[in-house]
Design a protein around this motif. Sequence first.
Motif, mmCIF file in Angstrom:
data_model
loop_
_atom_site.group_PDB
_atom_site.id
_atom_site.type_symbol
_atom_site.label_atom_id
_atom_site.label_comp_id
_atom_site.label_asym_id
_atom_site.label_seq_id
_atom_site.Cartn_x
_atom_site.Cartn_y
_atom_site.Cartn_z
ATOM 1 N N GLY A 149 0.809 -1.207 0.000
ATOM 2 C CA GLY A 149 0.000 0.000 0.000
ATOM 3 C C GLY A 149 0.844 1.259 0.000
ATOM 4 N N ASP A 150 1.912 1.262 -0.783
ATOM 5 C CA ASP A 150 2.824 2.399 -0.930
ATOM 6 C C ASP A 150 3.705 2.636 0.288
ATOM 7 N N THR A 151 3.662 1.752 1.277
ATOM 8 C CA THR A 151 4.392 1.991 2.522
ATOM 9 C C THR A 151 5.365 0.858 2.794
ATOM 10 N N PHE A 152 6.643 1.222 2.989
ATOM 11 C CA PHE A 152 7.631 0.214 3.363
ATOM 12 C C PHE A 152 7.747 0.176 4.886
ATOM 13 N N ARG A 153 8.448 -0.854 5.383
ATOM 14 C CA ARG A 153 8.576 -1.029 6.827
ATOM 15 C C ARG A 153 9.435 0.076 7.442
ATOM 16 N N THR A 154 8.984 0.587 8.572
ATOM 17 C CA THR A 154 9.737 1.570 9.344
ATOM 18 C C THR A 154 9.584 1.228 10.824
ATOM 19 N N PHE A 155 10.368 1.861 11.646
ATOM 20 C CA PHE A 155 10.183 1.720 13.091
ATOM 21 C C PHE A 155 9.035 2.589 13.578
ATOM 22 N N THR A 156 8.886 3.763 12.964
ATOM 23 C CA THR A 156 7.884 4.725 13.405
ATOM 24 C C THR A 156 7.132 5.265 12.193
ATOM 25 N N SER A 157 6.139 6.085 12.459
ATOM 26 C CA SER A 157 5.433 6.774 11.378
ATOM 27 C C SER A 157 5.954 8.196 11.188
ATOM 28 N N LEU A 158 7.102 8.522 11.757
ATOM 29 C CA LEU A 158 7.674 9.860 11.652
ATOM 30 C C LEU A 158 8.122 10.141 10.213
ATOM 31 N N ALA A 159 7.772 11.312 9.716
ATOM 32 C CA ALA A 159 8.142 11.685 8.345
ATOM 33 C C ALA A 159 9.656 11.709 8.170
ATOM 34 N N ASP A 160 10.392 12.083 9.221
ATOM 35 C CA ASP A 160 11.851 12.153 9.105
ATOM 36 C C ASP A 160 12.471 10.771 8.915
ATOM 37 N N GLU A 161 11.906 9.755 9.548
ATOM 38 C CA GLU A 161 12.446 8.414 9.349
ATOM 39 C C GLU A 161 12.210 7.953 7.918
ATOM 40 N N ARG A 162 11.025 8.223 7.412
ATOM 41 C CA ARG A 162 10.731 7.834 6.033
ATOM 42 C C ARG A 162 11.681 8.541 5.065
ATOM 43 N N ALA A 163 11.924 9.829 5.293
ATOM 44 C CA ALA A 163 12.827 10.583 4.418
ATOM 45 C C ALA A 163 14.243 10.027 4.493
ATOM 46 N N PHE A 164 14.687 9.673 5.690
ATOM 47 C CA PHE A 164 16.030 9.126 5.855
ATOM 48 C C PHE A 164 16.188 7.839 5.048
ATOM 49 N N ILE A 165 15.222 6.942 5.158
ATOM 50 C CA ILE A 165 15.294 5.678 4.435
ATOM 51 C C ILE A 165 15.182 5.907 2.929
ATOM 52 N N LEU A 166 14.247 6.759 2.527
ATOM 53 C CA LEU A 166 14.001 6.989 1.105
ATOM 54 C C LEU A 166 15.230 7.551 0.401
ATOM 55 N N TYR A 167 15.788 8.643 0.922
ATOM 56 C CA TYR A 167 16.875 9.304 0.205
ATOM 57 C C TYR A 167 18.184 8.528 0.312
ATOM 58 N N ASN A 168 18.411 7.861 1.430
ATOM 59 C CA ASN A 168 19.585 6.995 1.500
ATOM 60 C C ASN A 168 19.427 5.787 0.594
ATOM 61 N N GLY A 169 18.215 5.223 0.531
ATOM 62 C CA GLY A 169 17.974 4.088 -0.354
ATOM 63 C C GLY A 169 18.159 4.454 -1.817
ATOM 64 N N LEU A 170 17.669 5.624 -2.199
ATOM 65 C CA LEU A 170 17.870 6.085 -3.576
ATOM 66 C C LEU A 170 19.346 6.313 -3.868
ATOM 67 N N SER A 171 20.080 6.793 -2.884
ATOM 68 C CA SER A 171 21.523 6.983 -3.073
ATOM 69 C C SER A 171 22.227 5.651 -3.300
ATOM 70 N N VAL A 172 21.802 4.618 -2.570
ATOM 71 C CA VAL A 172 22.383 3.292 -2.783
ATOM 72 C C VAL A 172 22.134 2.835 -4.221
ATOM 73 N N LEU A 173 20.914 3.022 -4.713
ATOM 74 C CA LEU A 173 20.609 2.632 -6.094
ATOM 75 C C LEU A 173 21.473 3.408 -7.091
ATOM 76 N N ALA A 174 21.697 4.694 -6.818
ATOM 77 C CA ALA A 174 22.528 5.497 -7.709
ATOM 78 C C ALA A 174 23.981 5.022 -7.663
ATOM 79 N N TYR A 175 24.474 4.692 -6.482
ATOM 80 C CA TYR A 175 25.825 4.145 -6.380
ATOM 81 C C TYR A 175 25.921 2.807 -7.113
ATOM 82 N N GLN A 176 24.896 1.981 -6.993
ATOM 83 C CA GLN A 176 24.913 0.689 -7.680
ATOM 84 C C GLN A 176 24.938 0.877 -9.197
ATOM 85 N N ARG A 177 24.179 1.863 -9.683
ATOM 86 C CA ARG A 177 24.186 2.152 -11.122
ATOM 87 C C ARG A 177 25.592 2.569 -11.571
#
Length: 423
Positions: A149-177
């Motif tokens: 439902g558009d939501t990945f697993r997190t510890f909390t529902s805090l917007a900052d945690e989601r942003a941390f995971i999202l932008y770091n995860g995208l950076s990993v994909l960019a490094y992999q590319r």
Amino acid sequence: MNSAAEDFDRWIRNDFVALNTRLEEAYFAAGTQILHGRPELETVKRRIGREGAELVLRAAEGGSTPSPRPTPSVRPILSTPLLPSMPTGDDERYELLGLVGFYLAACRRHEIDGPQSAAWPLAQLLASSLGVAPRFVFAHQALYNRAVGDTFRTFTSLADERAFILYNGLSVLAYQRTATALRRIAALGVSSPLTAYLLREARSGLDDVLDLGRTLGKTLDVDRFFLNIRPYFKPHRVGGTQYRGVNAGDFAAINSIDVLLGLCSPYDPFYQALLTEKYPYTPPEDQALLRATATAEPLLDAFLRETAAGPLTPQLRDNTELFLTVCRLHGAASAFHHHRLVVPFLQEPAARVPQDQEPEAADLTTSGPPLHVVMGTLARLVDLRTARRRPGADGGARTALDQLRHALDAAPDTHLKPAPTST
């Protein structure tokens, strides 16, 4: 997953998130990393410990893992036959390990003692069969984290945690590319026109890493990160062994880039120790890539060899300049991460921890060593990636990069002419 594991997953995505968020909001309102002695919060903590332990035991009932796959850093725990109720695929077992790891990390974060020991045997068995550390790592947040439902697993529902995971995860994909593009160059040769395409792809990936880092720095709140996100990354014990905490750099691509560009050497004792230490904290397929770094020829060596062999062709000149740009961007991304993310989001708030909270101050890093040791290690790594000369230290790749730049400056300008446009 079997039905018990699916129930565990639903709990992690729903009640677990709500309970952690309630605690984090209370900590944040008090301006502290944790609160003790408040009955309503202690009830929430006990619920996390009890419910998680019950679900882990259900997920483990009647199951075991395949025979372990030994690694240099992780000793096999048991060698037991696979039973039908346990996931058989590596990805499924790695995902289940992440669920167990989320629970263990929350218990460590809220200092819940006792119930979490019920999860240790399953964590150890899953990890032993995969050859990884028996705890959640950043890959469980970024790359092995199915959205529902558009939501990945997190510890909390805090917007900052989601942003941390999202932008770091995208950076990993960019490094992999970027790493994937660089790995393909050896088979083509550094003067190939196809190599130019791959170097532009690598440049694009590193441009994305820098842009994503800037966005994260603007989006993430320092206090939210320090008080409510970072504490889930702490080291914790599984069985009788202490395992270091989560690091967003626990993936192979960034090290492949280091070595393929020639900025770092797997034979440098300092860098070799970093690779060895992170090995069990990366996913199984990344471990193979880390092992491959030992045999990869640096592209810097190939460019030096070919530019010294004779006059620079237009293609070799263009490829060399693209290569130097990729090296510069890799260093810039590393320096930005250190100076604009690590320092303001970890080092500076750590300096503000009150003196009467010394137990917290001693537990600030995810790696285990004191903060000043961790910061010194990271600063040295930045110097290698930026090829910066330090007084009294090896200049890394700086001399070789200067030699390559000098070869370009000394040669006649033979840039490729742009292709004519059709009319």
